[in-house]
Write a protein that holds these residues in place. Structure first.
Motif, PDB file in Angstrom:
ATOM      1  N   THR A  25       0.850  -1.183   0.000  1.00 40.29           N
ATOM      2  CA  THR A  25       0.000   0.000   0.000  1.00 40.29           C
ATOM      3  C   THR A  25       0.891   1.240   0.000  1.00 40.29           C
ATOM      4  O   THR A  25       2.096   1.175   0.249  1.00 40.29           O
ATOM      5  CB  THR A  25      -0.897   0.034   1.236  1.00 40.29           C
ATOM      6  OG1 THR A  25      -0.059   0.161   2.402  1.00 40.29           O
ATOM      7  CG2 THR A  25      -1.737  -1.238   1.353  1.00 40.29           C
ATOM      8  N   SER A  26       0.291   2.392  -0.253  1.00 38.24           N
ATOM      9  CA  SER A  26       1.074   3.624  -0.227  1.00 38.24           C
ATOM     10  C   SER A  26       1.643   3.876   1.162  1.00 38.24           C
ATOM     11  O   SER A  26       2.777   4.358   1.307  1.00 38.24           O
ATOM     12  CB  SER A  26       0.217   4.804  -0.693  1.00 38.24           C
ATOM     13  OG  SER A  26      -0.962   4.915   0.085  1.00 38.24           O
ATOM     14  N   ASP A  60      -0.226  -2.569  -4.410  1.00 37.77           N
ATOM     15  CA  ASP A  60      -1.576  -3.036  -4.126  1.00 37.77           C
ATOM     16  C   ASP A  60      -2.511  -2.374  -5.143  1.00 37.77           C
ATOM     17  O   ASP A  60      -2.978  -1.247  -4.949  1.00 37.77           O
ATOM     18  CB  ASP A  60      -1.973  -2.660  -2.702  1.00 37.77           C
ATOM     19  CG  ASP A  60      -3.327  -3.239  -2.300  1.00 37.77           C
ATOM     20  OD1 ASP A  60      -4.132  -3.534  -3.209  1.00 37.77           O
ATOM     21  OD2 ASP A  60      -3.570  -3.404  -1.100  1.00 37.77           O
ATOM     22  N   GLN A  63      -5.903  -0.955  -4.223  1.00 35.61           N
ATOM     23  CA  GLN A  63      -5.892   0.368  -3.603  1.00 35.61           C
ATOM     24  C   GLN A  63      -5.600   1.456  -4.632  1.00 35.61           C
ATOM     25  O   GLN A  63      -6.068   2.582  -4.508  1.00 35.61           O
ATOM     26  CB  GLN A  63      -4.826   0.426  -2.498  1.00 35.61           C
ATOM     27  CG  GLN A  63      -4.817   1.756  -1.750  1.00 35.61           C
ATOM     28  CD  GLN A  63      -3.490   2.048  -1.084  1.00 35.61           C
ATOM     29  OE1 GLN A  63      -2.441   2.049  -1.712  1.00 35.61           O
ATOM     30  NE2 GLN A  63      -3.541   2.300   0.212  1.00 35.61           N
TER      31      GLN A  63
END
Length: 242
Positions: A25-26, A60, A63
């Motif tokens: 994820t970020s 991801d 996301q």
């Protein structure tokens, strides 16, 4: 999610999201850059590995759908920048599948040790995404002219193939993976060694890396503007849901 533990004065950073194959994820990408910068100042070296059957599935994508691809790419770039800013060895312990931006991140490491289950997979071309992490510079630096085929084919590369190409430096048994990476760092950073000096001399040129970041960010903007990136990510997400 990431875990960090210091073992024998080496920071072991573990990607710990096995239910998602350690997809990044970020927030995880920001945490990784921060952890590398912090431990790159206070330890003899850094090992990066994964939990479960993957090193990391890369970005991801679930996301990322609908988000700015340029902003996503720049967070990957900062992970690479953080590694190259350190003055200690950084070794990848590639326990399984390494995909996309995560595979590309390992290209800036000082060594990559894998298990027989390690695989490299750069799927971006066939999803409609563009490569990042300065891999347009770092991948040819490691594998030469074969870099173009690796990117355009979007094919999985086995551990043995990765070793032959230079993507991996060594293959060891799974139970020895992290210990082998720590041992490599200890060997390189023995008391009295001029390790920091040689890392500065032999690592990829910071100027060339920043130049690659710039052209890759521009390329991300092009595939985003064309619509192929969001279309490809939507196809990927819908296929996964199906």
């Amino acid at each position: 999610m990431i875990d960090v533990a210091v073992r024998d004065d080496v920071a072991v950073i573990t990607l710990a999201r096995p239910e998602k194959l350690n997809a990044l994820t970020s927030a995880m990408r920001a945490d990784l850059a921060t952890a590398v910068r912090e431990h790159g100042r206070h330890t003899r070296g850094i090992v990066v590995t994964g939990t479960g059957r993957a090193f990391s599935a890369g970005e991801d994508i679930h996301q990322a759908v609908g988000r700015s691809l340029v902003e996503e790419v720049e967070t990957f770039h900062d992970m690479t920048r953080a590694v190259l800013e350190t003055t200690v060895p950084v070794v990848g312990a590639v326990n399984g599948l390494a995909v996309g931006g995560a595979a590309e991140w390992t290209l800036c490491f000082d060594a990559r040790i894998g298990t027989p289950a390690a695989e490299y997979f750069l799927p971006e071309n066939h999803i409609g995404l563009s490569i990042s992490n300065a891999s347009s510079y770092l991948l040819p630096r490691l594998v030469g002219a074969r870099a173009l085929r690796l990117v355009l084919d979007s094919a999985r590369v086995s551990a043995e193939e990765a070793l032959a190409l230079g993507l991996l430096d060594e293959i060891v048994a799974p139970e020895r993976l992290v210990e082998a990476a720590i041992a490599r760092i200890h060997h390189w950073s023995a008391p009295g060694a001029a390790t920091a000096v040689h890392l500065a001399l032999l690592r990829p040129s910071p100027a060339e890396v920043e130049r690659a970041f710039a052209v890759e960010t521009e390329a991300a903007g092009r595939v985003e503007a064309s619509g192929i990136a969001q279309a490809g990510m939507s196809r990927f997400v819908n296929r996964a849901r199906g």
